[in-house]
Design a protein around this motif. Structure first.
Motif, PDB file in Angstrom:
ATOM      1  N   ILE A  94      -3.171   1.539  -7.287  1.00  0.00           N
ATOM      2  CA  ILE A  94      -4.182   2.438  -7.834  1.00  0.00           C
ATOM      3  C   ILE A  94      -4.176   3.648  -7.973  1.00  0.00           C
ATOM      4  CG2 ILE A  94      -6.519   2.722  -7.160  1.00  0.00           C
ATOM      5  CD1 ILE A  94      -6.742   0.000  -5.749  1.00  0.00           C
ATOM      6  N   ALA A  95      -3.527   4.287  -7.104  1.00  0.00           N
ATOM      7  CA  ALA A  95      -3.100   5.693  -6.978  1.00  0.00           C
ATOM      8  C   ALA A  95      -2.148   6.079  -8.289  1.00  0.00           C
ATOM      9  CB  ALA A  95      -2.441   6.040  -5.608  1.00  0.00           C
ATOM     10  N   ASP A  96      -1.327   5.132  -8.489  1.00  0.00           N
ATOM     11  CA  ASP A  96      -0.195   5.376  -9.544  1.00  0.00           C
ATOM     12  C   ASP A  96      -0.971   5.230 -10.867  1.00  0.00           C
ATOM     13  OD1 ASP A  96       1.782   5.767  -7.776  1.00  0.00           O
ATOM     14  OD2 ASP A  96       2.625   3.715  -8.230  1.00  0.00           O
ATOM     15  N   ARG A  97      -1.930   4.339 -11.000  1.00  0.00           N
ATOM     16  CA  ARG A  97      -2.645   3.928 -12.210  1.00  0.00           C
ATOM     17  C   ARG A  97      -3.380   5.157 -12.603  1.00  0.00           C
ATOM     18  NH1 ARG A  97      -5.730  -0.861 -11.192  1.00  0.00           N
ATOM     19  NH2 ARG A  97      -3.611  -1.670 -11.301  1.00  0.00           N
ATOM     20  N   TYR A  98      -4.253   6.044 -11.634  1.00  0.00           N
ATOM     21  CA  TYR A  98      -5.254   6.963 -11.730  1.00  0.00           C
ATOM     22  C   TYR A  98      -4.165   8.094 -11.654  1.00  0.00           C
ATOM     23  CZ  TYR A  98      -8.465   3.441 -12.525  1.00  0.00           C
ATOM     24  OH  TYR A  98      -9.109   2.253 -13.137  1.00  0.00           O
ATOM     25  N   GLY A  99      -3.140   8.318 -11.501  1.00  0.00           N
ATOM     26  CA  GLY A  99      -2.434   9.786 -11.275  1.00  0.00           C
ATOM     27  C   GLY A  99      -2.752  10.398 -10.118  1.00  0.00           C
ATOM     28  N   LEU A 100      -3.080   9.604  -8.998  1.00  0.00           N
ATOM     29  CA  LEU A 100      -3.313  10.494  -7.732  1.00  0.00           C
ATOM     30  C   LEU A 100      -2.240  10.324  -6.799  1.00  0.00           C
ATOM     31  CD1 LEU A 100      -6.898   8.379  -7.367  1.00  0.00           C
ATOM     32  CD2 LEU A 100      -6.460  10.740  -8.116  1.00  0.00           C
ATOM     33  N   GLU A 101      -2.417  11.107  -5.905  1.00  0.00           N
ATOM     34  CA  GLU A 101      -1.440  11.091  -4.783  1.00  0.00           C
ATOM     35  C   GLU A 101      -1.996   9.940  -3.864  1.00  0.00           C
ATOM     36  OE1 GLU A 101       1.272  12.559  -4.087  1.00  0.00           O
ATOM     37  OE2 GLU A 101       1.229  13.603  -6.204  1.00  0.00           O
ATOM     38  N   LEU A 102      -1.077   9.064  -3.391  1.00  0.00           N
ATOM     39  CA  LEU A 102      -1.598   8.260  -2.393  1.00  0.00           C
ATOM     40  C   LEU A 102      -2.374   8.885  -1.167  1.00  0.00           C
ATOM     41  CD1 LEU A 102      -1.560   5.303  -1.424  1.00  0.00           C
ATOM     42  CD2 LEU A 102       0.418   5.511  -0.298  1.00  0.00           C
ATOM     43  N   GLU A 103      -1.907   9.868  -0.791  1.00  0.00           N
ATOM     44  CA  GLU A 103      -2.467  10.586   0.549  1.00  0.00           C
ATOM     45  C   GLU A 103      -3.875  10.793   0.297  1.00  0.00           C
ATOM     46  OE1 GLU A 103      -2.123  14.395   3.252  1.00  0.00           O
ATOM     47  OE2 GLU A 103      -0.238  13.495   2.214  1.00  0.00           O
ATOM     48  N   ASP A 104      -4.256  11.518  -1.122  1.00  0.00           N
ATOM     49  CA  ASP A 104      -5.577  11.808  -1.596  1.00  0.00           C
ATOM     50  C   ASP A 104      -6.231  10.651  -1.590  1.00  0.00           C
ATOM     51  OD1 ASP A 104      -4.712  14.442  -1.650  1.00  0.00           O
ATOM     52  OD2 ASP A 104      -4.492  14.485  -3.780  1.00  0.00           O
ATOM     53  N   LEU A 105      -5.790   9.361  -1.971  1.00  0.00           N
ATOM     54  CA  LEU A 105      -6.417   8.189  -2.279  1.00  0.00           C
ATOM     55  C   LEU A 105      -7.061   7.693  -0.814  1.00  0.00           C
ATOM     56  CD1 LEU A 105      -8.095   6.423  -4.404  1.00  0.00           C
ATOM     57  CD2 LEU A 105      -5.866   4.815  -4.243  1.00  0.00           C
ATOM     58  N   LEU A 106      -6.051   7.810   0.203  1.00  0.00           N
ATOM     59  CA  LEU A 106      -6.250   7.292   1.510  1.00  0.00           C
ATOM     60  C   LEU A 106      -7.433   8.250   2.219  1.00  0.00           C
ATOM     61  CD1 LEU A 106      -2.963   6.474   2.304  1.00  0.00           C
ATOM     62  CD2 LEU A 106      -4.731   4.864   1.957  1.00  0.00           C
ATOM     63  N   ASN A 107      -7.277   9.602   1.917  1.00  0.00           N
ATOM     64  CA  ASN A 107      -8.302  10.606   2.525  1.00  0.00           C
ATOM     65  C   ASN A 107      -9.597  10.391   2.011  1.00  0.00           C
ATOM     66  OD1 ASN A 107      -6.447  11.770   4.242  1.00  0.00           O
ATOM     67  ND2 ASN A 107      -5.910  13.167   2.964  1.00  0.00           N
ATOM     68  N   LEU A 108      -9.894  10.162   0.576  1.00  0.00           N
ATOM     69  CA  LEU A 108     -11.090   9.754   0.183  1.00  0.00           C
ATOM     70  C   LEU A 108     -11.791   8.497   0.637  1.00  0.00           C
ATOM     71  CD1 LEU A 108     -10.493  10.707  -3.648  1.00  0.00           C
ATOM     72  CD2 LEU A 108     -12.125  11.921  -2.228  1.00  0.00           C
ATOM     73  N   ASN A 109     -10.952   7.363   0.848  1.00  0.00           N
ATOM     74  CA  ASN A 109     -11.446   6.212   1.436  1.00  0.00           C
ATOM     75  C   ASN A 109     -11.439   5.895   2.734  1.00  0.00           C
ATOM     76  OD1 ASN A 109     -12.486   5.096  -1.281  1.00  0.00           O
ATOM     77  ND2 ASN A 109     -10.577   6.006  -1.887  1.00  0.00           N
ATOM     78  N   ARG A 110     -10.490   6.531   3.518  1.00  0.00           N
ATOM     79  CA  ARG A 110     -10.250   6.266   4.951  1.00  0.00           C
ATOM     80  C   ARG A 110     -10.321   4.754   5.600  1.00  0.00           C
ATOM     81  NH1 ARG A 110      -9.482  10.992   6.780  1.00  0.00           N
ATOM     82  NH2 ARG A 110     -10.738  12.821   6.024  1.00  0.00           N
ATOM     83  N   PRO A 111      -9.266   4.015   4.868  1.00  0.00           N
ATOM     84  CA  PRO A 111      -9.330   2.539   5.058  1.00  0.00           C
ATOM     85  C   PRO A 111      -8.994   2.383   6.429  1.00  0.00           C
ATOM     86  CG  PRO A 111      -7.605   2.810   3.680  1.00  0.00           C
ATOM     87  CD  PRO A 111      -8.410   4.213   3.841  1.00  0.00           C
ATOM     88  N   GLU A 112      -9.280   1.232   7.331  1.00  0.00           N
ATOM     89  CA  GLU A 112      -8.658   1.124   8.553  1.00  0.00           C
ATOM     90  C   GLU A 112      -7.356   0.813   8.693  1.00  0.00           C
ATOM     91  OE1 GLU A 112     -10.926  -1.577  11.079  1.00  0.00           O
ATOM     92  OE2 GLU A 112     -12.998  -0.771  10.256  1.00  0.00           O
ATOM     93  N   ASN A 113      -6.781   0.082   7.546  1.00  0.00           N
ATOM     94  CA  ASN A 113      -5.574  -0.478   7.431  1.00  0.00           C
ATOM     95  C   ASN A 113      -5.039  -0.213   5.866  1.00  0.00           C
ATOM     96  OD1 ASN A 113      -3.206  -1.692   6.954  1.00  0.00           O
ATOM     97  ND2 ASN A 113      -3.295  -3.339   8.523  1.00  0.00           N
ATOM     98  N   PRO A 114      -4.552   0.820   5.280  1.00  0.00           N
ATOM     99  CA  PRO A 114      -4.234   1.122   4.079  1.00  0.00           C
ATOM    100  C   PRO A 114      -3.661  -0.118   3.190  1.00  0.00           C
ATOM    101  CG  PRO A 114      -2.837   2.410   5.197  1.00  0.00           C
ATOM    102  CD  PRO A 114      -3.884   1.702   6.306  1.00  0.00           C
ATOM    103  N   ASN A 115      -3.045  -0.970   4.051  1.00  0.00           N
ATOM    104  CA  ASN A 115      -2.256  -2.163   3.635  1.00  0.00           C
ATOM    105  C   ASN A 115      -3.069  -3.164   3.318  1.00  0.00           C
ATOM    106  OD1 ASN A 115       0.319  -1.042   3.708  1.00  0.00           O
ATOM    107  ND2 ASN A 115       0.373  -1.318   5.830  1.00  0.00           N
ATOM    108  N   ILE A 116      -4.670  -3.184   3.532  1.00  0.00           N
ATOM    109  CA  ILE A 116      -5.274  -4.403   3.637  1.00  0.00           C
ATOM    110  C   ILE A 116      -6.625  -3.800   2.710  1.00  0.00           C
ATOM    111  CG2 ILE A 116      -6.903  -6.212   4.579  1.00  0.00           C
ATOM    112  CD1 ILE A 116      -5.055  -6.072   7.017  1.00  0.00           C
ATOM    113  N   ILE A 117      -6.654  -4.282   1.455  1.00  0.00           N
ATOM    114  CA  ILE A 117      -7.793  -3.934   0.776  1.00  0.00           C
ATOM    115  C   ILE A 117      -8.203  -5.312   0.036  1.00  0.00           C
ATOM    116  CG2 ILE A 117      -7.643  -1.550   0.149  1.00  0.00           C
ATOM    117  CD1 ILE A 117      -6.239  -2.078  -2.559  1.00  0.00           C
TER     118      ILE A 117
END
Length: 110
Positions: A77-100
């Motif tokens: 998703i980060a790649d598709r929208y030209g985002l840094e993975l860290e920024d996407l994670l910070n915006l959403n703060r998933p409990e486990n970033p490996n599980i969506i």
């Protein structure tokens, strides 16, 4: 930038176990009253898992969201929208970033 998956206003959100109307409103950056009015909810604004709520986000001020599809990962998703993975994670703060999960709504911008 590709916009596939971008949800135009309004957004339909499916209530998950543990959600509160207040938390949903905070996530989308709108008021509890706005969600309640858009969905005909009356005090005490009872919601339940599986309920679909119309989220009345407005125009240019609305953050962009992405609805997760089968096979998606935070990295893809980060790649598709030209985002840094860290920024996407910070915006959403998933409990486990490996599980969506499909149907999950992720914020793409502030």
């Amino acid at each position: 930038m590709e916009t596939t998956g971008y949800q135009p206003t309004p957004v339909v959100y499916t209530v998950r176990p543990g959600n509160t109307l207040y938390a949903i409103a905070q996530f989308f950056g709108i008021s509890v009253k706005a969600i309640a009015q858009a969905n005909g909810l009356m005090p005490p604004y009872t919601i339940y898992p599986g309920q679909e709520l119309v989220i009345p986000v407005s125009g240019a001020a609305a953050p962009k969201y992405y609805v997760v599809r089968p096979g998606d990962t935070m990295t893809s998703i980060a790649d598709r929208y030209g985002l840094e993975l860290e920024d996407l994670l910070n915006l959403n703060r998933p409990e486990n970033p490996n599980i969506i999960y499909p149907g999950q709504i992720l914020r793409l911008t502030d």
